[in-house]
Motif scaffolding. Structure first.
Motif, PDB file in Angstrom:
ATOM      1  N   SER A 185       3.553   0.541   2.954  1.00 38.92           N
ATOM      2  CA  SER A 185       3.343  -0.451   4.001  1.00 38.92           C
ATOM      3  C   SER A 185       3.204  -1.803   3.342  1.00 38.92           C
ATOM      4  O   SER A 185       2.801  -1.907   2.191  1.00 38.92           O
ATOM      5  N   GLY A 186       3.576  -2.821   4.047  1.00 36.89           N
ATOM      6  CA  GLY A 186       3.504  -4.160   3.485  1.00 36.89           C
ATOM      7  C   GLY A 186       4.856  -4.664   3.017  1.00 36.89           C
ATOM      8  O   GLY A 186       5.139  -5.834   3.100  1.00 36.89           O
ATOM      9  N   ARG A 187       5.658  -3.763   2.497  1.00 37.83           N
ATOM     10  CA  ARG A 187       7.016  -4.109   2.083  1.00 37.83           C
ATOM     11  C   ARG A 187       7.792  -2.813   1.954  1.00 37.83           C
ATOM     12  O   ARG A 187       7.243  -1.805   1.529  1.00 37.83           O
ATOM     13  N   THR A 188       9.067  -2.850   2.283  1.00 35.45           N
ATOM     14  CA  THR A 188       9.838  -1.623   2.265  1.00 35.45           C
ATOM     15  C   THR A 188       9.893  -1.017   0.863  1.00 35.45           C
ATOM     16  O   THR A 188      10.058  -1.717  -0.137  1.00 35.45           O
ATOM     17  N   THR A 236      10.717   6.458   2.714  1.00 37.12           N
ATOM     18  CA  THR A 236       9.837   7.223   1.839  1.00 37.12           C
ATOM     19  C   THR A 236      10.604   7.628   0.585  1.00 37.12           C
ATOM     20  O   THR A 236      11.825   7.640   0.559  1.00 37.12           O
ATOM     21  N   GLN A 258       0.851  -1.184   0.000  1.00 36.95           N
ATOM     22  CA  GLN A 258       0.000   0.000   0.000  1.00 36.95           C
ATOM     23  C   GLN A 258       0.890   1.238   0.000  1.00 36.95           C
ATOM     24  O   GLN A 258       1.833   1.337   0.783  1.00 36.95           O
TER      25      GLN A 258
END
Length: 124
Positions: free
Chosen positions: A25-28, A78, A3
């Motif tokens: 989110s969920g994976r870097t 990010t 996401q």
């Protein structure tokens, strides 16, 4: 599943700056090549800028060169888009997107995951 969430949009005057961020989110997010796209009302989605998985390669649309900078933060959590000298024609919804490609692609169909978008309005 990944996401993506964009933040940092807003209403600014011509010549001002904004910094957009894309978090995953969920994976870097460092695993993915990330592109920034924008879509103005009545227009097609267009490529703005992108950064490769390693962070070493970047690409910019002609309209963004010299004004926008895409980067990964030090912790690589990010991908940011620093936008300077904003113009009214930069007004659009800005999206970040993630791809498993090694290098940046300008074709939005090459991206698997998309954020919900953040509105950028440049107006006096």
């Amino acid at each position: 599943q990944v996401q993506l969430v964009e933040s940092g949009g807003g209403l600014v005057q011509p010549g001002a700056s904004l910094r957009l961020s894309c978090a995953a989110s969920g994976r870097t997010i460092s695993y993915y090549t990330v592109g920034w796209f924008r879509q103005a009302p009545g227009k097609q989605r267009e490529f703005v800028a992108g950064i490769g998985r390693s962070g070493g390669s970047t690409d910019y649309a002609e309209s963004a060169k010299g004004r926008f900078t895409v980067s990964r933060d030090n912790a690589k959590i990010t991908v940011d888009l620093q936008m300077n000298s904003l113009k009214p024609e930069d007004t659009a919804v800005y999206y970040c997107a993630a791809s498993g490609r090694i290098n940046v692609a300008r074709d939005y169909t090459q991206y698997i995951y998309w954020g919900q978008g953040t509105q950028v309005t440049v107006s006096s």
